[in-house]
Design an enzyme around this catalytic site. Structure first.
Site, PDB file in Angstrom:
ATOM      1  N   SER A 141       0.840  -1.196   0.000  1.00  0.00           N
ATOM      2  CA  SER A 141       0.000   0.000   0.000  1.00  0.00           C
ATOM      3  C   SER A 141       0.873   1.243   0.000  1.00  0.00           C
ATOM      4  CB  SER A 141      -0.894   0.009   1.243  1.00  0.00           C
ATOM      5  OG  SER A 141      -1.549   1.252   1.388  1.00  0.00           O
TER       6      SER A 141
ATOM      7  N   TYR B 210      -1.110  -0.064  10.452  1.00  0.00           N
ATOM      8  CA  TYR B 210      -1.283  -0.477   9.066  1.00  0.00           C
ATOM      9  C   TYR B 210      -0.124   0.041   8.206  1.00  0.00           C
ATOM     10  CZ  TYR B 210      -3.272  -1.182   4.441  1.00  0.00           C
ATOM     11  OH  TYR B 210      -3.475  -1.568   3.130  1.00  0.00           O
TER      12      TYR B 210
END
Length: 242
Positions: A142, A164
């Protein structure tokens, strides 16, 4: 043993994972669609198989070492080969999670999926991948794990959803290290950022692109030629700094 190339996709029951399964099966591959919940894997695989694609379910919890080992043994038994591994399974952090106040137990659980899950599955399946004439490992990462993404990158939102972003940065680092170890063996290892993708209702209104567009980046890395790149982070087939 099948003559077709075989791909295994973790977290394949929905969203980008399921669309990657569709894309690779459409290229003529046998695809093992894996999910933590075996029933969900079976339901998703049945939908794709109903479209005439060779997609088969596999129960696989990437956080369970014994389960991962059992899944690897099952793949060796049938279909008996593995050419592509897509580490797509992921967990997400609360948006209001900050470094100073994060629940570290929750952060560890997230890292077990996003980092150690991919690491564990790759270790377990690497012996089978090494037997392939053109093995590929794709870690779905990501922009949140980079300093280059101005929208969602590290530091872009005051440290929000910290575990994350940290997990994806660590996954990028693992990709680099794994590729360095396997240089010259034919195993190409890359990370892919699919970009902000509409995996939940309402996300398109936030500017997210359709799921097939995000999945196309992952499928690209899974089908690289033998002289393709290794050790990089890519989005839409272009190198992405991190």
């Amino acid at each position: 043993m099948t003559d077709a190339r075989v791909a295994l996709v973790t977290g394949g029951a929905r969203g980008i994972g399921r669309e990657v399964c569709r894309a690779l099966a459409s290229e003529g591959m046998t695809v093992l669609l894996s999910a933590r919940d075996g029933d969900r894997a079976a339901e998703a695989a049945a939908v794709l198989a109903g479209d005439g694609l060779d997609v088969r379910p596999l129960a696989l919890d990437v956080t369970d070492p014994a389960g991962v080992a059992a899944a690897a043994a099952a793949v060796r038994d049938d279909p008996g080969r593995l050419d592509v591994l897509v580490n797509n399974a992921a967990s997400f952090a609360p948006w209001d999670e900050t470094p100073s106040a994060a629940d570290l137990d929750g952060a560890r659980e997230l890292m077990e999926v996003n980092l150690f899950g991919a690491w564990r599955v790759t270790q377990a399946l690497l012996p089978l991948l090494r037997e392939s004439p053109s093995p590929r490992v794709v870690n779905v990462s990501s922009g949140a794990g980079t300093r280059a993404d101005p929208i969602s990158g590290l530091g872009a939102h005051g440290g929000a959803a910290v575990s994350y972003g940290v997990s994806k940065a660590a996954l990028n680092a693992l990709t680099t290290q794994m590729a360095a170890e396997l240089a010259g063996t034919g195993v190409l290892v890359n990370a892919v950022c699919p970009g902000l993708t509409a995996t939940s209702p309402g996300m398109e209104e936030m500017g997210a692109r359709p799921v097939p567009e995000g999945a196309a980046s992952v499928a690209w890395a899974a089908t690289l030629p033998d002289d393709g790149p290794t050790g990089g982070l890519f989005r839409d087939g272009r190198i992405m700094p991190w």
